[in-house]
Scaffold this motif. Structure first.
Motif, PDB file in Angstrom:
ATOM      1  N   VAL A   4       0.833  -1.207   0.000  1.00  0.00           N
ATOM      2  CA  VAL A   4       0.000   0.000   0.000  1.00  0.00           C
ATOM      3  C   VAL A   4       0.867   1.257   0.000  1.00  0.00           C
ATOM      4  O   VAL A   4       0.586   2.222  -0.707  1.00  0.00           O
ATOM      5  N   ARG A   5       1.953   1.265   0.783  1.00  0.00           N
ATOM      6  CA  ARG A   5       2.856   2.424   0.794  1.00  0.00           C
ATOM      7  C   ARG A   5       3.452   2.658  -0.593  1.00  0.00           C
ATOM      8  O   ARG A   5       3.576   3.791  -1.055  1.00  0.00           O
ATOM      9  N   GLY A   6       3.811   1.577  -1.271  1.00  0.00           N
ATOM     10  CA  GLY A   6       4.322   1.695  -2.627  1.00  0.00           C
ATOM     11  C   GLY A   6       3.293   2.274  -3.586  1.00  0.00           C
ATOM     12  O   GLY A   6       3.610   3.104  -4.443  1.00  0.00           O
ATOM     13  N   LEU A   7       2.040   1.825  -3.451  1.00  0.00           N
ATOM     14  CA  LEU A   7       0.969   2.370  -4.286  1.00  0.00           C
ATOM     15  C   LEU A   7       0.758   3.854  -3.997  1.00  0.00           C
ATOM     16  O   LEU A   7       0.529   4.652  -4.917  1.00  0.00           O
ATOM     17  N   MET A   8       0.836   4.230  -2.720  1.00  0.00           N
ATOM     18  CA  MET A   8       0.664   5.630  -2.353  1.00  0.00           C
ATOM     19  C   MET A   8       1.808   6.480  -2.896  1.00  0.00           C
ATOM     20  O   MET A   8       1.584   7.600  -3.384  1.00  0.00           O
ATOM     21  N   ASP A   9       3.035   5.957  -2.844  1.00  0.00           N
ATOM     22  CA  ASP A   9       4.180   6.685  -3.395  1.00  0.00           C
ATOM     23  C   ASP A   9       4.048   6.845  -4.905  1.00  0.00           C
ATOM     24  O   ASP A   9       4.371   7.895  -5.473  1.00  0.00           O
ATOM     25  N   GLU A  10       3.586   5.782  -5.551  1.00  0.00           N
ATOM     26  CA  GLU A  10       3.402   5.831  -7.000  1.00  0.00           C
ATOM     27  C   GLU A  10       2.326   6.845  -7.390  1.00  0.00           C
ATOM     28  O   GLU A  10       2.440   7.519  -8.397  1.00  0.00           O
ATOM     29  N   ALA A  11       1.287   6.953  -6.562  1.00  0.00           N
ATOM     30  CA  ALA A  11       0.213   7.895  -6.854  1.00  0.00           C
ATOM     31  C   ALA A  11       0.665   9.344  -6.678  1.00  0.00           C
ATOM     32  O   ALA A  11       0.134  10.239  -7.324  1.00  0.00           O
ATOM     33  N   ASP A  12       1.647   9.559  -5.794  1.00  0.00           N
ATOM     34  CA  ASP A  12       2.152  10.922  -5.603  1.00  0.00           C
ATOM     35  C   ASP A  12       2.987  11.275  -6.790  1.00  0.00           C
ATOM     36  O   ASP A  12       3.045  12.125  -7.458  1.00  0.00           O
TER      37      ASP A  12
END
Length: 75
Positions: A67-75
């Protein structure tokens, strides 16, 4: 987001633990049911929950990282 308000993997893991642990419990219970086909005894739902408590920790850490990776990718 410039670093402010970022959720850490630890904070995400604390939030996701009940869900990951429940998913592990369901999978263990189903695995126990499938084990009956080869002569093993089935796990009761309570046994699956008890076993899932410690096994949910690595699953939660993996989910938090994902999830943290997905959030970083979305930023």
């Amino acid at each position: 987001m410039s670093g402010q308000g970022k959720w850490s993997v630890r904070r995400l893991a604390l939030l996701l633990y009940p869900f990951a642990m429940a998913a592990v419990a369901i999978n263990l219970f189903m695995l126990g049911l499938m084990g009956q086909a080869i002569g093993l005894t089935a796990l009761s739902p309570v046994q699956a929950l008890v076993i899932a408590v410690p096994l949910g920790i690595p699953a939660t850490i993996a989910a938090g990282r994902w999830v943290r990776g997905l959030m970083d990718e979305a930023d």
